[in-house]
Design a protein around this motif. Structure first.
Motif, PDB file in Angstrom:
ATOM      1  N   ALA A 142      70.577  70.438  51.880  1.00  0.00           N
ATOM      2  CA  ALA A 142      71.950  69.939  51.793  1.00  0.00           C
ATOM      3  C   ALA A 142      72.273  69.045  52.985  1.00  0.00           C
ATOM      4  CB  ALA A 142      72.929  71.102  51.716  1.00  0.00           C
ATOM      5  N   LEU A 143      71.870  69.453  54.164  1.00  0.00           N
ATOM      6  CA  LEU A 143      72.113  68.646  55.361  1.00  0.00           C
ATOM      7  C   LEU A 143      71.382  67.313  55.277  1.00  0.00           C
ATOM      8  CD1 LEU A 143      71.806  71.541  57.896  1.00  0.00           C
ATOM      9  CD2 LEU A 143      73.832  70.095  57.648  1.00  0.00           C
ATOM     10  N   TYR A 144      70.129  67.346  54.866  1.00  0.00           N
ATOM     11  CA  TYR A 144      69.305  66.140  54.794  1.00  0.00           C
ATOM     12  C   TYR A 144      69.849  65.126  53.782  1.00  0.00           C
ATOM     13  CZ  TYR A 144      65.248  63.132  54.338  1.00  0.00           C
ATOM     14  OH  TYR A 144      64.426  62.038  54.312  1.00  0.00           O
ATOM     15  N   ASN A 145      70.497  65.649  52.741  1.00  0.00           N
ATOM     16  CA  ASN A 145      71.033  64.764  51.703  1.00  0.00           C
ATOM     17  C   ASN A 145      72.506  64.419  51.908  1.00  0.00           C
ATOM     18  OD1 ASN A 145      68.869  64.217  49.663  1.00  0.00           O
ATOM     19  ND2 ASN A 145      68.659  66.418  49.936  1.00  0.00           N
ATOM     20  N   GLY A 146      73.067  64.816  53.050  1.00  0.00           N
ATOM     21  CA  GLY A 146      74.442  64.470  53.363  1.00  0.00           C
ATOM     22  C   GLY A 146      75.468  65.285  52.611  1.00  0.00           C
ATOM     23  N   GLY A 147      75.077  66.475  52.180  1.00  0.00           N
ATOM     24  CA  GLY A 147      75.996  67.334  51.448  1.00  0.00           C
ATOM     25  C   GLY A 147      76.629  68.411  52.304  1.00  0.00           C
ATOM     26  N   ALA A 148      76.351  68.376  53.603  1.00  0.00           N
ATOM     27  CA  ALA A 148      76.874  69.406  54.505  1.00  0.00           C
ATOM     28  C   ALA A 148      76.841  68.891  55.938  1.00  0.00           C
ATOM     29  CB  ALA A 148      76.037  70.678  54.385  1.00  0.00           C
ATOM     30  N   ARG A 149      77.498  69.620  56.820  1.00  0.00           N
ATOM     31  CA  ARG A 149      77.474  69.333  58.252  1.00  0.00           C
ATOM     32  C   ARG A 149      76.954  70.555  58.987  1.00  0.00           C
ATOM     33  NH1 ARG A 149      82.743  66.416  60.431  1.00  0.00           N
ATOM     34  NH2 ARG A 149      81.275  66.248  62.134  1.00  0.00           N
ATOM     35  N   GLN A 208      71.803  58.700  59.670  1.00  0.00           N
ATOM     36  CA  GLN A 208      71.086  57.438  59.887  1.00  0.00           C
ATOM     37  C   GLN A 208      70.837  56.699  58.576  1.00  0.00           C
ATOM     38  OE1 GLN A 208      67.420  57.854  62.025  1.00  0.00           O
ATOM     39  NE2 GLN A 208      67.155  55.649  62.241  1.00  0.00           N
ATOM     40  N   ALA A 209      70.528  57.426  57.520  1.00  0.00           N
ATOM     41  CA  ALA A 209      70.246  56.812  56.230  1.00  0.00           C
ATOM     42  C   ALA A 209      71.507  56.539  55.409  1.00  0.00           C
ATOM     43  CB  ALA A 209      69.316  57.721  55.425  1.00  0.00           C
ATOM     44  N   GLY A 210      72.661  57.065  55.876  1.00  0.00           N
ATOM     45  CA  GLY A 210      73.915  56.858  55.156  1.00  0.00           C
ATOM     46  C   GLY A 210      73.976  57.607  53.824  1.00  0.00           C
ATOM     47  N   ARG A 211      73.405  58.812  53.799  1.00  0.00           N
ATOM     48  CA  ARG A 211      73.407  59.603  52.573  1.00  0.00           C
ATOM     49  C   ARG A 211      74.637  60.513  52.498  1.00  0.00           C
ATOM     50  NH1 ARG A 211      67.725  59.780  53.795  1.00  0.00           N
ATOM     51  NH2 ARG A 211      67.999  61.668  55.043  1.00  0.00           N
ATOM     52  N   GLY A 212      75.088  60.757  51.276  1.00  0.00           N
ATOM     53  CA  GLY A 212      76.165  61.716  51.027  1.00  0.00           C
ATOM     54  C   GLY A 212      77.429  61.405  51.793  1.00  0.00           C
ATOM     55  N   ILE A 213      77.933  62.389  52.539  1.00  0.00           N
ATOM     56  CA  ILE A 213      79.189  62.215  53.269  1.00  0.00           C
ATOM     57  C   ILE A 213      79.094  61.156  54.356  1.00  0.00           C
ATOM     58  CG2 ILE A 213      80.020  64.537  52.745  1.00  0.00           C
ATOM     59  CD1 ILE A 213      79.209  65.420  55.559  1.00  0.00           C
ATOM     60  N   TRP A 214      77.880  60.735  54.685  1.00  0.00           N
ATOM     61  CA  TRP A 214      77.689  59.723  55.714  1.00  0.00           C
ATOM     62  C   TRP A 214      77.560  58.321  55.123  1.00  0.00           C
ATOM     63  CZ3 TRP A 214      79.271  62.473  59.426  1.00  0.00           C
ATOM     64  CH2 TRP A 214      78.915  63.812  59.528  1.00  0.00           C
ATOM     65  N   ALA A 215      77.698  58.192  53.815  1.00  0.00           N
ATOM     66  CA  ALA A 215      77.616  56.882  53.163  1.00  0.00           C
ATOM     67  C   ALA A 215      78.823  56.037  53.553  1.00  0.00           C
ATOM     68  CB  ALA A 215      77.561  57.050  51.651  1.00  0.00           C
ATOM     69  N   ALA A 216      78.615  54.743  53.612  1.00  0.00           N
ATOM     70  CA  ALA A 216      79.723  53.828  53.914  1.00  0.00           C
ATOM     71  C   ALA A 216      80.827  54.033  52.891  1.00  0.00           C
ATOM     72  CB  ALA A 216      79.227  52.395  53.885  1.00  0.00           C
ATOM     73  N   GLY A 217      82.034  54.194  53.360  1.00  0.00           N
ATOM     74  CA  GLY A 217      83.172  54.365  52.475  1.00  0.00           C
ATOM     75  C   GLY A 217      83.408  55.795  52.030  1.00  0.00           C
ATOM     76  N   ALA A 218      82.491  56.708  52.372  1.00  0.00           N
ATOM     77  CA  ALA A 218      82.710  58.107  51.994  1.00  0.00           C
ATOM     78  C   ALA A 218      83.834  58.680  52.845  1.00  0.00           C
ATOM     79  CB  ALA A 218      81.442  58.929  52.190  1.00  0.00           C
ATOM     80  N   SER A 219      84.656  59.517  52.232  1.00  0.00           N
ATOM     81  CA  SER A 219      85.765  60.079  53.010  1.00  0.00           C
ATOM     82  C   SER A 219      85.577  61.530  53.291  1.00  0.00           C
ATOM     83  CB  SER A 219      87.087  59.873  52.275  1.00  0.00           C
ATOM     84  OG  SER A 219      87.004  60.284  50.948  1.00  0.00           O
TER      85      SER A 219
END
Length: 75
Positions: free
Chosen positions: A39-46, A64-75
């Protein structure tokens, strides 16, 4: 749906066990994939401040890869 498909692709079974010296549990798929790390690796958690270095590295990779919650524009 995504998590269900992921677990299904990894054998369809999840096993959770207590983490030594912690109140937490560690859940893994049949083939050994740690669900929290995935989940962390895919941006689904912190990761929490007290999480393991492995979990912090997985979160950093998602950032770094901008996945999941770290994607540009993700809130």
């Amino acid at each position: 749906r995504g998590l269900t498909a992921f677990i299904g692709s990894r054998g369809g079974v999840v096993r959770c066990e207590p983490v030594p010296s912690s109140a937490g549990m560690r859940c893994r798929t049949r083939d050994g994939v740690d669900l929290a790390e995935a989940a962390l690796y895919n941006g689904g958690a912190r990761a929490t401040a007290t999480a393991s270095p492995t979990y912090h590295a997985a979160e950093a990779a998602a950032r770094q890869a901008g996945r999941g919650i770290w994607a540009a524009g993700a809130s």
